[in-house]
Design a protein around this motif. Structure first.
Motif, PDB file in Angstrom:
ATOM      1  N   LEU A  35       0.834  -1.204   0.000  1.00 26.55           N
ATOM      2  CA  LEU A  35       0.000   0.000   0.000  1.00 26.55           C
ATOM      3  C   LEU A  35       0.867   1.253   0.000  1.00 26.55           C
ATOM      4  O   LEU A  35       0.530   2.254  -0.654  1.00 26.55           O
ATOM      5  CB  LEU A  35      -0.939  -0.023   1.212  1.00 26.55           C
ATOM      6  CG  LEU A  35      -2.086   0.991   1.200  1.00 26.55           C
ATOM      7  CD1 LEU A  35      -2.980   0.770  -0.010  1.00 26.55           C
ATOM      8  CD2 LEU A  35      -2.901   0.886   2.482  1.00 26.55           C
ATOM      9  N   SER A  36       1.988   1.195   0.708  1.00 24.63           N
ATOM     10  CA  SER A  36       2.900   2.345   0.726  1.00 24.63           C
ATOM     11  C   SER A  36       3.458   2.627  -0.667  1.00 24.63           C
ATOM     12  O   SER A  36       3.579   3.787  -1.086  1.00 24.63           O
ATOM     13  CB  SER A  36       4.050   2.090   1.704  1.00 24.63           C
ATOM     14  OG  SER A  36       3.571   1.961   3.027  1.00 24.63           O
TER      15      SER A  36
ATOM     16  N   LYS B  21       0.464  12.574  -5.238  1.00 23.27           N
ATOM     17  CA  LYS B  21       1.533  13.446  -4.760  1.00 23.27           C
ATOM     18  C   LYS B  21       1.635  13.283  -3.254  1.00 23.27           C
ATOM     19  O   LYS B  21       0.686  12.835  -2.599  1.00 23.27           O
ATOM     20  CB  LYS B  21       1.222  14.899  -5.121  1.00 23.27           C
ATOM     21  CG  LYS B  21       1.313  15.213  -6.605  1.00 23.27           C
ATOM     22  CD  LYS B  21       1.065  16.695  -6.874  1.00 23.27           C
ATOM     23  CE  LYS B  21       1.210  17.001  -8.360  1.00 23.27           C
ATOM     24  NZ  LYS B  21       0.962  18.443  -8.632  1.00 23.27           N
ATOM     25  N   GLU B  22       2.769  13.660  -2.692  1.00 25.72           N
ATOM     26  CA  GLU B  22       3.022  13.435  -1.268  1.00 25.72           C
ATOM     27  C   GLU B  22       1.927  14.081  -0.411  1.00 25.72           C
ATOM     28  O   GLU B  22       1.616  15.267  -0.546  1.00 25.72           O
ATOM     29  CB  GLU B  22       4.386  13.991  -0.871  1.00 25.72           C
ATOM     30  CG  GLU B  22       4.773  13.642   0.554  1.00 25.72           C
ATOM     31  CD  GLU B  22       6.198  14.041   0.872  1.00 25.72           C
ATOM     32  OE1 GLU B  22       6.598  13.901   2.044  1.00 25.72           O
ATOM     33  OE2 GLU B  22       6.921  14.498  -0.050  1.00 25.72           O
ATOM     34  N   GLY B  23       1.327  13.284   0.462  1.00 26.14           N
ATOM     35  CA  GLY B  23       0.304  13.751   1.392  1.00 26.14           C
ATOM     36  C   GLY B  23      -1.090  13.838   0.813  1.00 26.14           C
ATOM     37  O   GLY B  23      -2.068  14.054   1.542  1.00 26.14           O
ATOM     38  N   GLU B  24      -1.220  13.669  -0.507  1.00 25.66           N
ATOM     39  CA  GLU B  24      -2.518  13.860  -1.149  1.00 25.66           C
ATOM     40  C   GLU B  24      -3.480  12.715  -0.874  1.00 25.66           C
ATOM     41  O   GLU B  24      -4.692  12.859  -1.001  1.00 25.66           O
ATOM     42  CB  GLU B  24      -2.319  14.016  -2.663  1.00 25.66           C
ATOM     43  CG  GLU B  24      -3.396  14.856  -3.324  1.00 25.66           C
ATOM     44  CD  GLU B  24      -3.004  15.231  -4.745  1.00 25.66           C
ATOM     45  OE1 GLU B  24      -2.522  14.355  -5.489  1.00 25.66           O
ATOM     46  OE2 GLU B  24      -3.172  16.401  -5.114  1.00 25.66           O
ATOM     47  N   ASP B  25      -2.948  11.516  -0.517  1.00 25.42           N
ATOM     48  CA  ASP B  25      -3.816  10.370  -0.260  1.00 25.42           C
ATOM     49  C   ASP B  25      -4.767  10.634   0.901  1.00 25.42           C
ATOM     50  O   ASP B  25      -5.878  10.093   0.944  1.00 25.42           O
ATOM     51  CB  ASP B  25      -2.980   9.126   0.027  1.00 25.42           C
ATOM     52  CG  ASP B  25      -1.976   9.360   1.146  1.00 25.42           C
ATOM     53  OD1 ASP B  25      -1.139  10.267   0.996  1.00 25.42           O
ATOM     54  OD2 ASP B  25      -2.036   8.633   2.163  1.00 25.42           O
ATOM     55  N   LYS B  26      -4.348  11.494   1.842  1.00 24.58           N
ATOM     56  CA  LYS B  26      -5.193  11.782   3.010  1.00 24.58           C
ATOM     57  C   LYS B  26      -6.482  12.515   2.595  1.00 24.58           C
ATOM     58  O   LYS B  26      -7.482  12.468   3.305  1.00 24.58           O
ATOM     59  CB  LYS B  26      -4.419  12.676   3.995  1.00 24.58           C
ATOM     60  CG  LYS B  26      -3.068  12.126   4.416  1.00 24.58           C
ATOM     61  CD  LYS B  26      -3.216  11.094   5.526  1.00 24.58           C
ATOM     62  CE  LYS B  26      -1.902  10.768   6.205  1.00 24.58           C
ATOM     63  NZ  LYS B  26      -0.832  10.340   5.317  1.00 24.58           N
TER      64      LYS B  26
ATOM     65  N   SER C  12       0.794   4.287 -10.995  1.00 17.91           N
ATOM     66  CA  SER C  12       1.161   5.347 -11.944  1.00 17.91           C
ATOM     67  C   SER C  12       0.025   5.641 -12.916  1.00 17.91           C
ATOM     68  O   SER C  12      -0.182   6.793 -13.318  1.00 17.91           O
ATOM     69  CB  SER C  12       2.405   4.929 -12.731  1.00 17.91           C
ATOM     70  OG  SER C  12       3.511   4.771 -11.880  1.00 17.91           O
ATOM     71  N   SER C  13      -0.730   4.592 -13.298  1.00 18.02           N
ATOM     72  CA  SER C  13      -1.817   4.805 -14.260  1.00 18.02           C
ATOM     73  C   SER C  13      -2.942   5.652 -13.675  1.00 18.02           C
ATOM     74  O   SER C  13      -3.757   6.215 -14.420  1.00 18.02           O
ATOM     75  CB  SER C  13      -2.379   3.451 -14.714  1.00 18.02           C
ATOM     76  OG  SER C  13      -3.118   2.815 -13.672  1.00 18.02           O
ATOM     77  N   LEU C  14      -2.988   5.767 -12.334  1.00 17.20           N
ATOM     78  CA  LEU C  14      -4.051   6.540 -11.684  1.00 17.20           C
ATOM     79  C   LEU C  14      -3.556   7.884 -11.157  1.00 17.20           C
ATOM     80  O   LEU C  14      -4.330   8.615 -10.519  1.00 17.20           O
ATOM     81  CB  LEU C  14      -4.645   5.712 -10.527  1.00 17.20           C
ATOM     82  CG  LEU C  14      -5.400   4.452 -10.969  1.00 17.20           C
ATOM     83  CD1 LEU C  14      -5.707   3.572  -9.771  1.00 17.20           C
ATOM     84  CD2 LEU C  14      -6.670   4.813 -11.716  1.00 17.20           C
ATOM     85  N   PHE C  15      -2.309   8.210 -11.408  1.00 16.74           N
ATOM     86  CA  PHE C  15      -1.750   9.460 -10.906  1.00 16.74           C
ATOM     87  C   PHE C  15      -2.520  10.648 -11.488  1.00 16.74           C
ATOM     88  O   PHE C  15      -2.769  10.726 -12.701  1.00 16.74           O
ATOM     89  CB  PHE C  15      -0.267   9.548 -11.275  1.00 16.74           C
ATOM     90  CG  PHE C  15       0.441  10.744 -10.718  1.00 16.74           C
ATOM     91  CD1 PHE C  15       0.584  10.909  -9.344  1.00 16.74           C
ATOM     92  CD2 PHE C  15       0.967  11.722 -11.559  1.00 16.74           C
ATOM     93  CE1 PHE C  15       1.243  12.005  -8.827  1.00 16.74           C
ATOM     94  CE2 PHE C  15       1.631  12.816 -11.057  1.00 16.74           C
ATOM     95  CZ  PHE C  15       1.761  12.961  -9.670  1.00 16.74           C
ATOM     96  N   LEU C  16      -2.922  11.566 -10.610  1.00 13.33           N
ATOM     97  CA  LEU C  16      -3.677  12.773 -10.965  1.00 13.33           C
ATOM     98  C   LEU C  16      -5.068  12.457 -11.543  1.00 13.33           C
ATOM     99  O   LEU C  16      -5.661  13.290 -12.229  1.00 13.33           O
ATOM    100  CB  LEU C  16      -2.898  13.640 -11.960  1.00 13.33           C
ATOM    101  CG  LEU C  16      -1.575  14.231 -11.430  1.00 13.33           C
ATOM    102  CD1 LEU C  16      -0.916  15.077 -12.513  1.00 13.33           C
ATOM    103  CD2 LEU C  16      -1.812  15.054 -10.166  1.00 13.33           C
ATOM    104  N   LYS C  17      -5.577  11.270 -11.245  1.00  8.42           N
ATOM    105  CA  LYS C  17      -6.943  10.915 -11.635  1.00  8.42           C
ATOM    106  C   LYS C  17      -7.758  10.733 -10.357  1.00  8.42           C
ATOM    107  O   LYS C  17      -7.399   9.905  -9.510  1.00  8.42           O
ATOM    108  CB  LYS C  17      -6.957   9.632 -12.469  1.00  8.42           C
ATOM    109  CG  LYS C  17      -6.247   9.785 -13.816  1.00  8.42           C
ATOM    110  CD  LYS C  17      -6.246   8.495 -14.600  1.00  8.42           C
ATOM    111  CE  LYS C  17      -5.516   8.672 -15.932  1.00  8.42           C
ATOM    112  NZ  LYS C  17      -5.454   7.416 -16.709  1.00  8.42           N
ATOM    113  N   PHE C  18      -8.822  11.472 -10.232  1.00 10.00           N
ATOM    114  CA  PHE C  18      -9.573  11.468  -8.973  1.00 10.00           C
ATOM    115  C   PHE C  18     -11.031  11.040  -9.157  1.00 10.00           C
ATOM    116  O   PHE C  18     -11.826  11.119  -8.226  1.00 10.00           O
ATOM    117  CB  PHE C  18      -9.526  12.863  -8.337  1.00 10.00           C
ATOM    118  CG  PHE C  18      -8.117  13.347  -8.115  1.00 10.00           C
ATOM    119  CD1 PHE C  18      -7.324  12.789  -7.120  1.00 10.00           C
ATOM    120  CD2 PHE C  18      -7.552  14.329  -8.926  1.00 10.00           C
ATOM    121  CE1 PHE C  18      -6.021  13.220  -6.924  1.00 10.00           C
ATOM    122  CE2 PHE C  18      -6.255  14.766  -8.740  1.00 10.00           C
ATOM    123  CZ  PHE C  18      -5.478  14.204  -7.726  1.00 10.00           C
TER     124      PHE C  18
END
Length: 847
Positions: free
Chosen positions: A336-337, A345-350, A378-384
């Motif tokens: 998970l880490s 991005k760092e801290g954005e998971d919260k 990586s495929s989900l980076f910046l996808k919300f």
């Protein structure tokens, strides 16, 4: 994908055309010349298949051509197999019953003139179809390649640089490797430490982390990193090592050096230097090539080390001077880490707790494989959008967009390296449930039934070949947790490796799971997963395999299947609710494997089952209501594996005709009492009795050739042969398992006959066993000894430490043994402490 398994299909078919049986039959039918032309034409087609497979992605017409070839080869194989079916049928007719019965049987089953005309017509039709598709090969500019030495897609070359914060969850592995590297070396030999694991497991990342550790900078005068990949040519490796060993750009262009100059330069560079050499991504299995390189670099100072990363256990074993370090998957927490690092991005998971909940399920499907986690993250980076995340969660990983450094290219690279005979065997795993624990005998039965096994050499059988292929798949990191359980092997597939099997097999194999899902065109092997799908699908007539779902009870579907699928090789109907099977099953003359396990309502089998002369495996385990075996079972002259649960009292004398039988198991046969008098089973290797409550004695006359003997919960069985005949010299037993036998107090004398062969002995729940004999010390081949829940057993033989090859000893829930051999503190611990793997456990009891 039309050609992905085609080379192996062609090889198998051409192999069939060379059999003496077929030659004799073709002469009798007047089609010898046609068959010879078929063989020649097939060889021409086979020669261009490997090139066509690589080029098909850029050419739709070529892909369609390969599909046509596959259809012709499959149809041709069905025709050729028909010859064997007819020959076996005539063999049975000629060896059973009166002359009148033989004549009646023969003419009622087959009109010889009509059969001759039909087969001649089919052979000529196949010849014409093959000739046509062979001529079309000239349209594609294909190159000849007569052996499976294909060029595979190579991975990108690696380098040694790493950002340490990118390494997650490998602290323990890193420390183990560093400890091995810092150990004092041998003056005479170079120490080689392999890291082994499947593609995408993070072997290179771990090696980088180790390579850049400050402690190694102090310990080694020179460090070198070389990415080997598929190129293990000596000259190229010498250039790479010299370039890596140089602190600056080489003053001369060493690319132009010959091998003699290179080796002199290298020996001067490494002379008396304590170095660390990393050989990353090694595929070479040629020991001569490795020894040639090793000889040149062994001019080093004491303590020099070579760290190797490889997917191949055989490569690691060949190169290693230490135990290989097997790299396994990350824990769920570390996985998970890694996912969070690549998806946010760092801290954005919260800020996105709902996405994280879906992310946990995505991580779960990756099975701890770091590359898969990184790829999906990586495929989900910046996808919300949560819909995008759920799409990734619910999709097969192979159907998601892939980049060159993604998980599909990484794992498929290993598949591309497989020899053709292993490709179809691997594809067969797509029929099994994901995360299943599999056993070698079931996989081998499937492969054998479908014609996937190479021809055994003299003295080998299909079981031997199956074990060899499984070991090769394990060596190449396709199966994991590969373990010997005595005579058999258990193994598992990583979930993503199972997904790979689904991907590469999708043209030929299909698991039908959803309503309204279409059966793909030209599928030959079908597994139906849901019972309610049975009445909704149309069965293709060309099926060779069909696996029914648990709980199957649709009689119309069963009848339809048996009437339409006349070329079935494998039929699996386990855990069904059928009370009987239709007589039409006897028309499946190509059938080689019939599994009917745990059919608790099944009361009888039609006698027509005994017309299946090609049948090799018949599984009737846990059919508790089965009244008896069908009449005529002796006609199954190719039967190799028979597992039975039945209420039958007297087993038919016809069993003596099963001269090909290799595996025989009686399970929950409460009425089994007879001693197999007059039955020899000359090829029998595996014999098992389990839960046979009235069995009183063993068939001692067939035991001399047995390699595996298992007796479980047979309360009345007496193992002793009696005082007058208590020896069986020259036994071949390799594995012996005795479980829940209250009559066992001391070991029978006749067991001494396997002193030279037995390598595994398991004794469990034998509550009255009081001692192990001192002659057990003569068992020079014994490697594994397991003793569990034998409360009256006080000690092992006094000189147990003299057993020369004992590698594993497990003693569980034996109070007296625990007291004497408890690690470090038991009075006799010193007698067993040298053994490689020792387990001494005592289950705690409640007060």
């Amino acid at each position: 994908m039309a050609g992905s398994l085609l080379f192996s299909v062609a090889e198998t078919f051409i192999g069939k055309l060379t059999s003496r049986l077929l030659e004799e039959a073709s002469l009798a039918l007047g089609v010898y010349d046609d068959l010879r032309r078929i063989k020649d034409t097939s060889s021409l087609i086979k020669a261009v298949l490997l090139d066509a497979e690589q080029k098909q992605w850029q050419n739709n017409e070529l892909r369609e051509w390969l599909r046509q070839i596959k259809c012709v080869f499959y149809d041709a194989e069905d025709v050729i197999d028909d010859f064997e079916c007819e020959a076996l049928r005539l063999q049975v007719v000629n060896t059973s019953g009166s002359i009148r019965r033989k004549v009646r049987h023969y003419f009622s089953s087959s009109n010889p003139l009509a059969y001759r005309l039909k087969m001649a017509h089919q052979i000529k039709d196949i010849n014409a179809r093959l000739t046509k598709v062979a001529a079309d090969r000239h349209n594609f500019g294909l190159q000849n390649n007569y052996s499976d030495t294909r060029i595979v897609q190579k991975r990108e070359l690696t380098h040694s640089h790493i950002i340490e914060s990118d390494v997650i969850g490998r602290e323990h592995d890193k420390q183990i490797i560093i400890d091995l590297l810092l150990q004092d070396g041998d003056d005479k030999s170079l120490s080689v430490i392999p890291i082994v694991g499947m593609g995408g497991m993070g072997k290179t990342t771990l090696a980088k982390s180790v390579f850049n550790d400050e402690r190694l900078g102090e310990a080694f005068q020179k460090k070198m990193w070389v990415c080997v990949s598929h190129d293990f040519e000596l000259k190229h490796l010498l250039v790479k090592i010299l370039n890596s060993a140089s602190d600056s750009s080489p003053s001369e262009n060493i690319q132009n050096f010959d091998t003699e100059q290179l080796q002199n330069n290298l020996r001067n560079t490494l002379a008396d230097q304590k170095f660390l050499l990393v050989l990353d991504d090694v595929w070479n299995e040629n020991r001569v090539k490795w020894e040639e390189l090793k000889d040149l670099i062994q001019v080093c100072a004491k303590g020099s080390k070579v760290l190797v990363t490889t997917r191949n256990h055989a490569t690691a074993d060949m190169m290693s001077t230490n135990t290989s370090h097997i790299l396994e998957g990350l824990s769920q927490k570390d996985s998970l880490s890694v996912f969070v690092k690549w998806a946010f991005k760092e801290g954005e998971d919260k800020k996105h707790p709902k996405l994280m909940e879906v992310g946990k399920d995505i991580v779960q499907k990756c099975g701890g494989l770091p590359l898969a986690i990184r790829t999906l993250g990586s495929s989900l980076f910046l996808k919300f959008d949560i819909k995008e995340w759920k799409f990734v969660k619910d999709s097969e990983i192979w159907n998601l967009p892939q980049k060159d450094d993604g998980i599909l290219p990484a794992i498929k690279l290993s598949y591309d390296q497989l020899p053709s005979y292993l490709k179809r065997c691997f594809a067969c795993f797509s029929l099994f449930e994901k995360s299943s624990v599999l056993i070698d005998v079931e996989a081998t039965a499937f492969w054998d039934a479908l014609g996937f096994l190479p021809t055994p050499k003299q003295g080998e059988n299909s079981g031997d070949i199956g074990k060899q292929l499984l070991h090769e798949l394990w060596s190449r990191s396709f199966v994991q947790y590969f373990r010997d359980v005595g005579g058999s092997f258990l193994f598992e597939l990583h979930d993503l490796v199972h997904d790979l099997a689904l991907y590469v097999a999708r043209d030929d194999f299909q698991r039908l799971n959803f309503q309204y899902e279409n059966i793909r065109e030209n599928v030959r092997h079908l597994s139906v997963l849901q019972n309610d799908l049975l009445n909704q699908i149309s069965i293709p007539i060309g099926l060779r395999t069909i696996i029914f779902p648990d709980g199957a009870n649709s009689t119309p579907f069963l009848n339809n299947c048996l009437s339409r699928c006349k070329y079935l090789r494998l039929l699996k109907i386990n855990n069904s609710r059928y009370k009987n099977l239709p007589r039409s099953i006897g028309k499946l003359k190509h059938l080689r494997c019939l599994e009917l396990v745990s059919n608790e309502e099944l009361e009888r089998l039609p006698d027509s089952v005994c017309k299946l002369q090609n049948l090799q495996t018949l599984e009737l385990t846990d059919c508790q209501k089965l009244q008896k075996l069908p009449n005529g079972i002796g006609n199954l002259i190719k039967l190799q594996e028979l597992r039975i649960t039945t209420k039958q009292f007297n087993f038919p004398e016809e069993l003596a005709k099963l001269s090909s039988l290799e595996i025989l198991e009686f399970s929950s046969c409460d009425n089994l009492m007879f001693s197999f008098e007059g039955i020899q089973f000359p090829k029998l290797k595996f014999l098992c009795f389990s839960y046979c409550g009235n069995l009183k004695s063993l068939p001692f006359h067939i035991i001399p050739n047995i390699e595996t003997l298992i007796i479980i919960d047979c309360n009345m069985v007496i193992l002793s042969m009696g005082d007058n005949n208590n020896q069986i010299p020259n036994l071949k037993l390799k594995f012996l398992s005795l479980v829940s036998l209250p009559q066992l107090v001391t070991f029978p004398q006749w067991f001494q006959g396997c002193a030279n062969t037995l390598h595994s002995l398991s004794i469990e729940n034998c509550e009255n066993l009081e001692e192990l004999p001192n002659w057990l010390l003569t068992f020079i081949s014994l490697k594994n000894l397991i003793i569990e829940n034998c409360p009256k057993l006080i000690s092992l033989p006094e000189d147990v430490h003299h057993l020369p090859n004992l590698e594993g000893l497990a003693m569980k829930d034996c109070p007296e043994l625990y007291r004497r051999y408890q690690p470090e503190v038991g009075q006799d611990w010193c007698k067993i402490s040298h053994i490689k793997e020792v387990i001494v456990e005592l289950q705690e009891t409640e007060d």
